[in-house]
Enzyme design. Structure first.
Site: not given
Length: 211
Positions: A107-109, A111
Site C-alpha cells: 500500500i502507498c509508499g 508500492t
C-alpha cells in the site's frame, strides 16, 4: 504454522494495515470458526521502530526468518523511509515470494519500493498515481501495466493507494479465502458505509455458518 508477516519500519503509516491485521489475527469472522491467521511483525533488525502515529513496535522476527512455507502473506505498509538501504532485504524477499507463488500486498509508499526494484515492470498494479511512481521511482518501467484504480489484484500481488486500506483488507481476505463470500461482502459494506444493517447481515451470515 502460517503467518501474516507485517513489515514494520520507522514512519510507517500504522493506520493503513489496521483493519486487515485485526481481522487476520482475531479470526472473528473466519468461515472456519475458532481459527485465525497469526500476525508477526518483521523488522530489518530487532530494533524498535516508531510509527508515524508515534507508537513503538518491537519486531517479532527479522527478514531472514520469513520463508515461503510459513508466509501466508507479506503485508507492506506505506512509510517515508522506504529508500533507506536497510529495507532492501524485505523488497528482495517480496520478489522471491512473488516468484515462488507467495502472496504480497503493498500500500502507498510500499508500492514505490516495489516499483524501484522492478517488481511492477511487468505486472498489473496501481499506486497513489502514475505520476507518483514516475516522480519517485527513477528506474520504474511499468507504466504500461499501471491501472488507474484504487486497488489492483494481479494474481498473488495486491497493490493499492494510500486511501485503499479498507479495499486492501477486503482483497487480502478474499485472496486467502478466509470469509464466506456473503460475510465478506456484508463486512465490507458495513465499514464502507457505516450502515448498521450490514452489520446485522454479517452476523446473520455467521449464524448460517453455525447452523
Amino acid at each position: 504454522m502460517k503467518y501474516a508477516y507485517v513489515y514494520v519500519l520507522d514512519t510507517m503509516a500504522d493506520w493503513e494495515l489496521g483493519l486487515v491485521i485485526a481481522e487476520l489475527n482475531s479470526g472473528q469472522y473466519f468461515k472456519n470458526r475458532g481459527s485465525r491467521l497469526p500476525v508477526k511483525t518483521v523488522g530489518a533488525s530487532k530494533r524498535p521502530i516508531t510509527t508515524k502515529g508515534g507508537m513503538t513496535v518491537v519486531p517479532d522476527v527479522t527478514v531472514d526468518e520469513i520463508t515461503l512455507k510459513t508466509a501466508a502473506i507479506l503485508l507492506l505498509p506505506g512509510a517515508d523511509r522506504w529508500n533507506d538501504p536497510e529495507h532492501a532485504p524485505i523488497v528482495e524477499t517480496a520478489k522471491q515470494l512473488l516468484h515462488a507463488g507467495g502472496n504480497v500486498a503493498a500500500i502507498c509508499g510500499a508500492t514505490a519500493a516495489l516499483a524501484n526494484a522492478g517488481l511492477l515492470d511487468k505486472r498489473k498494479h496501481t499506486s497513489n498515481s502514475l505520476d507518483y511512481l514516475t516522480m519517485f521511482c527513477p528506474t520504474y518501467k511499468g507504466a504500461a501495466f499501471y491501472q488507474d484504480e484504487q486497488i489492483v489484484v494481479d494474481g498473488n500481488l495486491i497493490t493499492t493507494s494510500a486511501a485503499g486500506s479498507l479495499l486492501l483488507a477486503r482483497e487480502v481476505i478474499a485472496l486467502l479465502d478466509l470469509f464466506k463470500k456473503d460475510t465478506l461482502e456484508a463486512w465490507y459494506r458495513y465499514f464502507q458505509t457505516g450502515d448498521g444493517r450490514y452489520f446485522y447481515t454479517m452476523m446473520e451470515t455467521m449464524q448460517e455458518q453455525e447452523g
